[in-house]
Design a protein around this motif. Structure first.
Motif, PDB file in Angstrom:
ATOM      1  N   GLU A 120     -51.556 -17.854   4.069  1.00 45.64           N
ATOM      2  CA  GLU A 120     -50.480 -18.143   3.119  1.00 45.64           C
ATOM      3  C   GLU A 120     -49.307 -18.872   3.765  1.00 45.64           C
ATOM      4  OE1 GLU A 120     -47.435 -15.777   0.089  1.00 45.64           O
ATOM      5  OE2 GLU A 120     -49.204 -14.743   0.878  1.00 45.64           O
ATOM      6  N   TYR A 121     -48.950 -18.483   4.983  1.00 43.78           N
ATOM      7  CA  TYR A 121     -47.737 -19.024   5.601  1.00 43.78           C
ATOM      8  C   TYR A 121     -48.000 -20.076   6.672  1.00 43.78           C
ATOM      9  CZ  TYR A 121     -45.266 -15.453   3.051  1.00 43.78           C
ATOM     10  OH  TYR A 121     -44.752 -14.681   2.043  1.00 43.78           O
ATOM     11  N   GLY A 122     -49.240 -20.358   6.954  1.00 43.02           N
ATOM     12  CA  GLY A 122     -49.568 -21.342   7.975  1.00 43.02           C
ATOM     13  C   GLY A 122     -48.970 -22.709   7.717  1.00 43.02           C
ATOM     14  N   GLU A 123     -49.071 -23.166   6.489  1.00 39.11           N
ATOM     15  CA  GLU A 123     -48.538 -24.492   6.163  1.00 39.11           C
ATOM     16  C   GLU A 123     -47.015 -24.507   6.248  1.00 39.11           C
ATOM     17  OE1 GLU A 123     -48.519 -27.452   2.354  1.00 39.11           O
ATOM     18  OE2 GLU A 123     -50.435 -26.497   2.870  1.00 39.11           O
ATOM     19  N   GLU A 124     -46.391 -23.433   5.768  1.00 41.53           N
ATOM     20  CA  GLU A 124     -44.927 -23.365   5.756  1.00 41.53           C
ATOM     21  C   GLU A 124     -44.328 -23.312   7.168  1.00 41.53           C
ATOM     22  OE1 GLU A 124     -41.338 -20.468   4.095  1.00 41.53           O
ATOM     23  OE2 GLU A 124     -43.376 -20.219   3.312  1.00 41.53           O
ATOM     24  N   PHE A 125     -44.934 -22.524   8.043  1.00 43.75           N
ATOM     25  CA  PHE A 125     -44.369 -22.321   9.381  1.00 43.75           C
ATOM     26  C   PHE A 125     -45.099 -23.087  10.479  1.00 43.75           C
ATOM     27  CE2 PHE A 125     -43.038 -18.564   6.985  1.00 43.75           C
ATOM     28  CZ  PHE A 125     -41.667 -18.664   7.166  1.00 43.75           C
ATOM     29  N   GLY A 126     -46.217 -23.679  10.147  1.00 44.07           N
ATOM     30  CA  GLY A 126     -46.974 -24.472  11.111  1.00 44.07           C
ATOM     31  C   GLY A 126     -48.156 -23.711  11.671  1.00 44.07           C
ATOM     32  N   GLU A 127     -49.307 -24.360  11.604  1.00 38.13           N
ATOM     33  CA  GLU A 127     -50.537 -23.741  12.092  1.00 38.13           C
ATOM     34  C   GLU A 127     -50.448 -23.431  13.582  1.00 38.13           C
ATOM     35  OE1 GLU A 127     -52.934 -22.600  10.267  1.00 38.13           O
ATOM     36  OE2 GLU A 127     -52.217 -23.451   8.389  1.00 38.13           O
ATOM     37  N   ASP A 128     -49.708 -24.271  14.341  1.00 40.15           N
ATOM     38  CA  ASP A 128     -49.590 -24.028  15.781  1.00 40.15           C
ATOM     39  C   ASP A 128     -48.858 -22.713  16.061  1.00 40.15           C
ATOM     40  OD1 ASP A 128     -47.302 -25.279  14.711  1.00 40.15           O
ATOM     41  OD2 ASP A 128     -46.678 -26.043  16.667  1.00 40.15           O
ATOM     42  N   LEU A 129     -47.828 -22.410  15.282  1.00 43.03           N
ATOM     43  CA  LEU A 129     -47.112 -21.139  15.445  1.00 43.03           C
ATOM     44  C   LEU A 129     -48.018 -19.967  15.077  1.00 43.03           C
ATOM     45  CD1 LEU A 129     -44.603 -19.452  16.035  1.00 43.03           C
ATOM     46  CD2 LEU A 129     -43.883 -19.864  13.667  1.00 43.03           C
ATOM     47  N   ILE A 130     -48.741 -20.097  13.988  1.00 47.83           N
ATOM     48  CA  ILE A 130     -49.658 -19.039  13.567  1.00 47.83           C
ATOM     49  C   ILE A 130     -50.703 -18.810  14.663  1.00 47.83           C
ATOM     50  CG2 ILE A 130     -51.409 -18.372  11.875  1.00 47.83           C
ATOM     51  CD1 ILE A 130     -48.507 -18.291  10.799  1.00 47.83           C
ATOM     52  N   GLN A 131     -51.201 -19.878  15.259  1.00 47.00           N
ATOM     53  CA  GLN A 131     -52.202 -19.750  16.323  1.00 47.00           C
ATOM     54  C   GLN A 131     -51.611 -19.024  17.536  1.00 47.00           C
ATOM     55  OE1 GLN A 131     -55.348 -20.405  15.611  1.00 47.00           O
ATOM     56  NE2 GLN A 131     -55.854 -19.457  17.558  1.00 47.00           N
ATOM     57  N   LYS A 132     -50.360 -19.320  17.880  1.00 47.06           N
ATOM     58  CA  LYS A 132     -49.708 -18.620  18.989  1.00 47.06           C
ATOM     59  C   LYS A 132     -49.594 -17.134  18.707  1.00 47.06           C
ATOM     60  CE  LYS A 132     -46.912 -22.407  20.794  1.00 47.06           C
ATOM     61  NZ  LYS A 132     -45.556 -22.934  20.974  1.00 47.06           N
ATOM     62  N   ILE A 133     -49.269 -16.796  17.468  1.00 45.96           N
ATOM     63  CA  ILE A 133     -49.159 -15.383  17.069  1.00 45.96           C
ATOM     64  C   ILE A 133     -50.515 -14.707  17.201  1.00 45.96           C
ATOM     65  CG2 ILE A 133     -48.770 -13.830  15.115  1.00 45.96           C
ATOM     66  CD1 ILE A 133     -46.605 -15.898  14.180  1.00 45.96           C
ATOM     67  N   ILE A 134     -51.559 -15.371  16.724  1.00 43.17           N
ATOM     68  CA  ILE A 134     -52.902 -14.811  16.761  1.00 43.17           C
ATOM     69  C   ILE A 134     -53.358 -14.598  18.210  1.00 43.17           C
ATOM     70  CG2 ILE A 134     -55.336 -15.318  16.282  1.00 43.17           C
ATOM     71  CD1 ILE A 134     -54.320 -16.688  13.666  1.00 43.17           C
ATOM     72  N   GLU A 135     -53.038 -15.544  19.066  1.00 38.39           N
ATOM     73  CA  GLU A 135     -53.509 -15.489  20.455  1.00 38.39           C
ATOM     74  C   GLU A 135     -52.701 -14.561  21.343  1.00 38.39           C
ATOM     75  OE1 GLU A 135     -53.573 -19.569  21.607  1.00 38.39           O
ATOM     76  OE2 GLU A 135     -55.316 -20.022  20.347  1.00 38.39           O
ATOM     77  N   THR A 136     -51.533 -14.135  20.882  1.00 39.16           N
ATOM     78  CA  THR A 136     -50.700 -13.239  21.689  1.00 39.16           C
ATOM     79  C   THR A 136     -51.386 -11.890  21.796  1.00 39.16           C
ATOM     80  OG1 THR A 136     -48.700 -14.359  20.977  1.00 39.16           O
ATOM     81  CG2 THR A 136     -48.442 -12.160  21.892  1.00 39.16           C
ATOM     82  N   LYS A 137     -51.564 -11.453  23.006  1.00 42.81           N
ATOM     83  CA  LYS A 137     -52.254 -10.161  23.236  1.00 42.81           C
ATOM     84  C   LYS A 137     -51.252  -9.121  23.652  1.00 42.81           C
ATOM     85  CE  LYS A 137     -56.501 -11.735  22.758  1.00 42.81           C
ATOM     86  NZ  LYS A 137     -57.388 -11.410  21.790  1.00 42.81           N
TER      87      LYS A 137
END
Length: 137
Positions: A120-137
């Protein structure tokens, strides 16, 4: 609910859980009225060093460099202090025997459960930011 009311509310079953940093759980003695704690790493408390850029730009280059170096050193020191203190606090909480502490929750399961939020928010905040969030361990 105000944090000042949370202990009593937990004690009387008005709430059955709360979110907070380890230091707050220890200092407020929430471990006396809670059964579980999950170390999920979803938040990090930090301090910011902020300076007016116009003022900073007016400083001589060597002073700017010294300030930046000192800020980096202070940040490294702060992170070490926070990590060391948290380890001490977790040890204390373990030794009370009052909390069951989950140190290794299944974060992948949580990530999968919130995939619709990422979508839902990937387009609004940027897929690159969402990917960083996902990859954060």
């Amino acid at each position: 609910m105000p944090f000042s009311e949370l202990y009593m509310a937990s004690q009387h079953g008005v709430v059955d859980g709360q979110e907070g940093p380890v230091f707050a759980i220890k200092s407020s003695k929430m471990y006396e009225v809670q059964d579980y704690m999950v170390l999920d790493g979803h938040t990090y408390t930090s301090m910011l060093l902020i300076m007016n850029p116009k003022k900073f730009d007016k400083l001589p280059a060597d002073i700017q460099e010294s300030l930046m170096e000192a800020a980096k050193e202070a940040g490294d020191y702060e992170r070490k202090l926070i990590r060391d203190k948290e380890k001490e606090e977790i040890k204390f909480l373990e030794e009370t025997g009052e909390l069951k502490i989950e140190k290794n929750p299944d974060k992948d399961a949580w990530r999968k459960s919130v995939q619709s939020v990422y979508d839902e928010y990937g387009e609004e905040f940027g897929e690159d930011l969402i990917q960083k969030i996902i990859e954060t361990k």
